[in-house]
Design a protein around this motif. Structure first.
Motif, PDB file in Angstrom:
ATOM      1  N   ILE A 148       0.852  -1.185   0.000  1.00 39.04           N
ATOM      2  CA  ILE A 148       0.000   0.000   0.000  1.00 39.04           C
ATOM      3  C   ILE A 148       0.883   1.229   0.000  1.00 39.04           C
ATOM      4  CG2 ILE A 148      -1.567   1.411   1.451  1.00 39.04           C
ATOM      5  CD1 ILE A 148      -3.130  -0.844   0.335  1.00 39.04           C
ATOM      6  N   ALA A 149       0.457   2.250  -0.720  1.00 35.54           N
ATOM      7  CA  ALA A 149       1.061   3.578  -0.639  1.00 35.54           C
ATOM      8  C   ALA A 149      -0.032   4.542  -0.215  1.00 35.54           C
ATOM      9  CB  ALA A 149       1.649   4.007  -1.974  1.00 35.54           C
ATOM     10  N   ALA A 150       0.275   5.323   0.814  1.00 33.05           N
ATOM     11  CA  ALA A 150      -0.620   6.405   1.229  1.00 33.05           C
ATOM     12  C   ALA A 150       0.005   7.707   0.763  1.00 33.05           C
ATOM     13  CB  ALA A 150      -0.800   6.406   2.738  1.00 33.05           C
ATOM     14  N   LYS A 207      -4.940   9.686   0.118  1.00 31.52           N
ATOM     15  CA  LYS A 207      -5.248   8.905  -1.070  1.00 31.52           C
ATOM     16  C   LYS A 207      -4.539   7.570  -0.876  1.00 31.52           C
ATOM     17  CE  LYS A 207      -5.791  12.870  -4.067  1.00 31.52           C
ATOM     18  NZ  LYS A 207      -5.490  13.506  -5.349  1.00 31.52           N
ATOM     19  N   LEU A 208      -5.250   6.466  -1.098  1.00 26.84           N
ATOM     20  CA  LEU A 208      -4.697   5.128  -0.883  1.00 26.84           C
ATOM     21  C   LEU A 208      -4.634   4.352  -2.188  1.00 26.84           C
ATOM     22  CD1 LEU A 208      -6.653   4.145   2.363  1.00 26.84           C
ATOM     23  CD2 LEU A 208      -4.309   5.037   2.203  1.00 26.84           C
ATOM     24  N   PHE A 209      -3.512   3.646  -2.373  1.00 24.43           N
ATOM     25  CA  PHE A 209      -3.292   2.883  -3.595  1.00 24.43           C
ATOM     26  C   PHE A 209      -2.659   1.537  -3.279  1.00 24.43           C
ATOM     27  CE2 PHE A 209      -2.907   7.401  -4.498  1.00 24.43           C
ATOM     28  CZ  PHE A 209      -3.874   7.553  -5.474  1.00 24.43           C
ATOM     29  N   GLY A 210      -2.929   0.550  -4.133  1.00 29.06           N
ATOM     30  CA  GLY A 210      -2.266  -0.748  -4.039  1.00 29.06           C
ATOM     31  C   GLY A 210      -3.141  -1.835  -3.459  1.00 29.06           C
ATOM     32  N   TRP A 231      -5.187  -7.659   0.924  1.00 27.69           N
ATOM     33  CA  TRP A 231      -6.448  -7.367   1.615  1.00 27.69           C
ATOM     34  C   TRP A 231      -6.215  -6.974   3.066  1.00 27.69           C
ATOM     35  CZ3 TRP A 231     -10.383  -5.814  -0.820  1.00 27.69           C
ATOM     36  CH2 TRP A 231     -10.656  -6.277  -2.104  1.00 27.69           C
ATOM     37  N   TYR A 232      -5.229  -7.600   3.709  1.00 28.33           N
ATOM     38  CA  TYR A 232      -4.892  -7.196   5.075  1.00 28.33           C
ATOM     39  C   TYR A 232      -4.361  -5.763   5.096  1.00 28.33           C
ATOM     40  CZ  TYR A 232      -5.334 -12.132   6.207  1.00 28.33           C
ATOM     41  OH  TYR A 232      -5.802 -13.403   6.365  1.00 28.33           O
ATOM     42  N   ASN A 233      -3.546  -5.433   4.108  1.00 31.33           N
ATOM     43  CA  ASN A 233      -3.024  -4.066   4.008  1.00 31.33           C
ATOM     44  C   ASN A 233      -4.144  -3.058   3.779  1.00 31.33           C
ATOM     45  OD1 ASN A 233      -0.297  -4.670   4.412  1.00 31.33           O
ATOM     46  ND2 ASN A 233       0.071  -5.026   2.237  1.00 31.33           N
ATOM     47  N   ILE A 234      -5.077  -3.399   2.883  1.00 30.33           N
ATOM     48  CA  ILE A 234      -6.210  -2.509   2.615  1.00 30.33           C
ATOM     49  C   ILE A 234      -7.034  -2.299   3.885  1.00 30.33           C
ATOM     50  CG2 ILE A 234      -8.422  -2.323   1.393  1.00 30.33           C
ATOM     51  CD1 ILE A 234      -7.005  -3.838  -0.956  1.00 30.33           C
ATOM     52  N   GLY A 235      -7.328  -3.404   4.579  1.00 29.04           N
ATOM     53  CA  GLY A 235      -8.098  -3.306   5.825  1.00 29.04           C
ATOM     54  C   GLY A 235      -7.411  -2.420   6.840  1.00 29.04           C
ATOM     55  N   PHE A 236      -6.097  -2.597   6.992  1.00 30.02           N
ATOM     56  CA  PHE A 236      -5.351  -1.764   7.926  1.00 30.02           C
ATOM     57  C   PHE A 236      -5.437  -0.286   7.523  1.00 30.02           C
ATOM     58  CE2 PHE A 236      -1.644   0.838   8.512  1.00 30.02           C
ATOM     59  CZ  PHE A 236      -1.649   0.965   9.890  1.00 30.02           C
ATOM     60  N   ALA A 237      -5.204   0.000   6.231  1.00 30.59           N
ATOM     61  CA  ALA A 237      -5.170   1.387   5.763  1.00 30.59           C
ATOM     62  C   ALA A 237      -6.503   2.089   5.992  1.00 30.59           C
ATOM     63  CB  ALA A 237      -4.779   1.438   4.283  1.00 30.59           C
ATOM     64  N   TYR A 259       6.198  -1.719   8.128  1.00 26.07           N
ATOM     65  CA  TYR A 259       4.877  -2.012   8.686  1.00 26.07           C
ATOM     66  C   TYR A 259       3.994  -0.771   8.611  1.00 26.07           C
ATOM     67  CZ  TYR A 259       7.156  -6.143  10.542  1.00 26.07           C
ATOM     68  OH  TYR A 259       7.851  -7.318  10.661  1.00 26.07           O
ATOM     69  N   GLY A 260       2.735  -0.979   8.254  1.00 23.42           N
ATOM     70  CA  GLY A 260       1.804   0.127   8.094  1.00 23.42           C
ATOM     71  C   GLY A 260       1.649   0.985   9.329  1.00 23.42           C
ATOM     72  N   ASN A 261       1.619   0.365  10.519  1.00 19.87           N
ATOM     73  CA  ASN A 261       1.402   1.175  11.717  1.00 19.87           C
ATOM     74  C   ASN A 261       2.536   2.174  11.923  1.00 19.87           C
ATOM     75  OD1 ASN A 261       2.964  -1.140  12.376  1.00 19.87           O
ATOM     76  ND2 ASN A 261       2.287  -1.124  14.496  1.00 19.87           N
ATOM     77  N   TYR A 262       3.759   1.826  11.594  1.00 20.60           N
ATOM     78  CA  TYR A 262       4.875   2.771  11.689  1.00 20.60           C
ATOM     79  C   TYR A 262       4.889   3.716  10.492  1.00 20.60           C
ATOM     80  CZ  TYR A 262       6.848  -0.083  15.414  1.00 20.60           C
ATOM     81  OH  TYR A 262       7.044  -0.759  16.577  1.00 20.60           O
ATOM     82  N   ALA A 263       4.697   3.170   9.298  1.00 18.34           N
ATOM     83  CA  ALA A 263       4.780   3.973   8.081  1.00 18.34           C
ATOM     84  C   ALA A 263       3.767   5.115   8.094  1.00 18.34           C
ATOM     85  CB  ALA A 263       4.569   3.095   6.852  1.00 18.34           C
ATOM     86  N   MET A 264       2.551   4.848   8.547  1.00 19.53           N
ATOM     87  CA  MET A 264       1.517   5.896   8.593  1.00 19.53           C
ATOM     88  C   MET A 264       1.873   6.961   9.623  1.00 19.53           C
ATOM     89  SD  MET A 264      -0.712   5.415   6.285  1.00 19.53           S
ATOM     90  CE  MET A 264      -2.119   4.552   5.673  1.00 19.53           C
ATOM     91  N   GLU A 265       2.243   6.535  10.823  1.00 20.36           N
ATOM     92  CA  GLU A 265       2.570   7.506  11.869  1.00 20.36           C
ATOM     93  C   GLU A 265       3.782   8.345  11.496  1.00 20.36           C
ATOM     94  OE1 GLU A 265       0.849   8.423  14.506  1.00 20.36           O
ATOM     95  OE2 GLU A 265      -0.692   6.912  14.127  1.00 20.36           O
ATOM     96  N   ASN A 266       4.805   7.728  10.918  1.00 19.63           N
ATOM     97  CA  ASN A 266       5.997   8.484  10.540  1.00 19.63           C
ATOM     98  C   ASN A 266       5.704   9.482   9.429  1.00 19.63           C
ATOM     99  OD1 ASN A 266       7.728   7.349  12.436  1.00 19.63           O
ATOM    100  ND2 ASN A 266       8.159   5.598  11.136  1.00 19.63           N
ATOM    101  N   LEU A 267       4.894   9.090   8.455  1.00 26.52           N
ATOM    102  CA  LEU A 267       4.522  10.006   7.378  1.00 26.52           C
ATOM    103  C   LEU A 267       3.733  11.189   7.939  1.00 26.52           C
ATOM    104  CD1 LEU A 267       4.320  10.778   4.363  1.00 26.52           C
ATOM    105  CD2 LEU A 267       2.337   9.259   4.212  1.00 26.52           C
TER     106      LEU A 267
END
Length: 191
Positions: free
Chosen positions: A38-40, A100-103, A116-122, A75-83
């Motif tokens: 996923i890319a946010a 905006k979410l992609f992938g 699908w797990y990544n999408i659910g998390f995002a 990991y998404g939980n770190y990547a989102m918070e750091n961004l």
């Protein structure tokens, strides 16, 4: 991360890989290629700051063993918070952030459906944190190339030919193998 000048547009182009993110206030573009990742793309349109992350797995649950910040961004939980925190540090405001979410594509039927797990998390992250989701291109079976212009908020997505799925899947599998064998380390505050 690879930085170059795009000859067609004459602006700086920053290519990010899984586990990386980039934030800018300049007239630049950020790009990446996604399979199940996923890319946010996030920006504050008033402050004129925005960026993109690229993560492979939704969450790291063992937060007690954190030492190297760049490894945590896989990991998404770190990547989102750091961004988000980097955008806030450069003058952005939480209440104005646009996502905006992609992938999250299932590029190989034989692979687990990590997309699908990544999408659910995002989605869970965006809605739990109260952010505004303004666009998305997620799921399906296509790999994607995403180009994002944080100054304008414009995002371009090209769904790639499935003939490249095998090599992208091999790269993702190698990346998963590498990150599973290396502990996550760094100083990150999750809130």
């Amino acid at each position: 991360m690879q930085i170059s000048i795009d000859p067609a547009e004459g602006i700086t182009s920053v290519k990010i890989l899984p586990g990386e993110f980039y934030v800018t206030q300049d007239n630049e573009r950020i790009e990446t290629v996604l399979g199940s990742c996923i890319a946010a793309c996030v920006r504050d349109p008033i402050a004129g700051v925005g960026g993109m992350n690229h993560f492979m797995l939704p969450v790291e649950k063992n937060t007690a063993s954190v030492s190297e910040l760049s490894d945590a961004n896989r990991y998404g939980n770190y990547a989102m918070e750091n961004l988000v925190n980097s955008i806030l540090t450069k003058g952005g405001r939480r209440e104005r952030l646009e996502f905006k979410l992609f992938g999250g594509g299932r590029i190989m039927s034989s692979m687990t459906n990590i997309g699908w797990y990544n999408i659910g998390f995002a989605f869970d992250y965006v809605y739990t944190e109260g952010f505004q989701l303004v666009a998305q291109d997620i799921g399906d079976v296509f790999p994607r190339k995403v180009i994002y212009y944080p100054n304008s908020g414009r995002a371009r997505v090209r769904r790639l030919n499935p003939m490249h799925n095998q090599s992208l899947a091999a790269q993702e599998n190698q990346y998963i193998h590498n990150i599973e064998s290396k502990p996550v380390e760094g100083d990150v505050e999750l809130f």
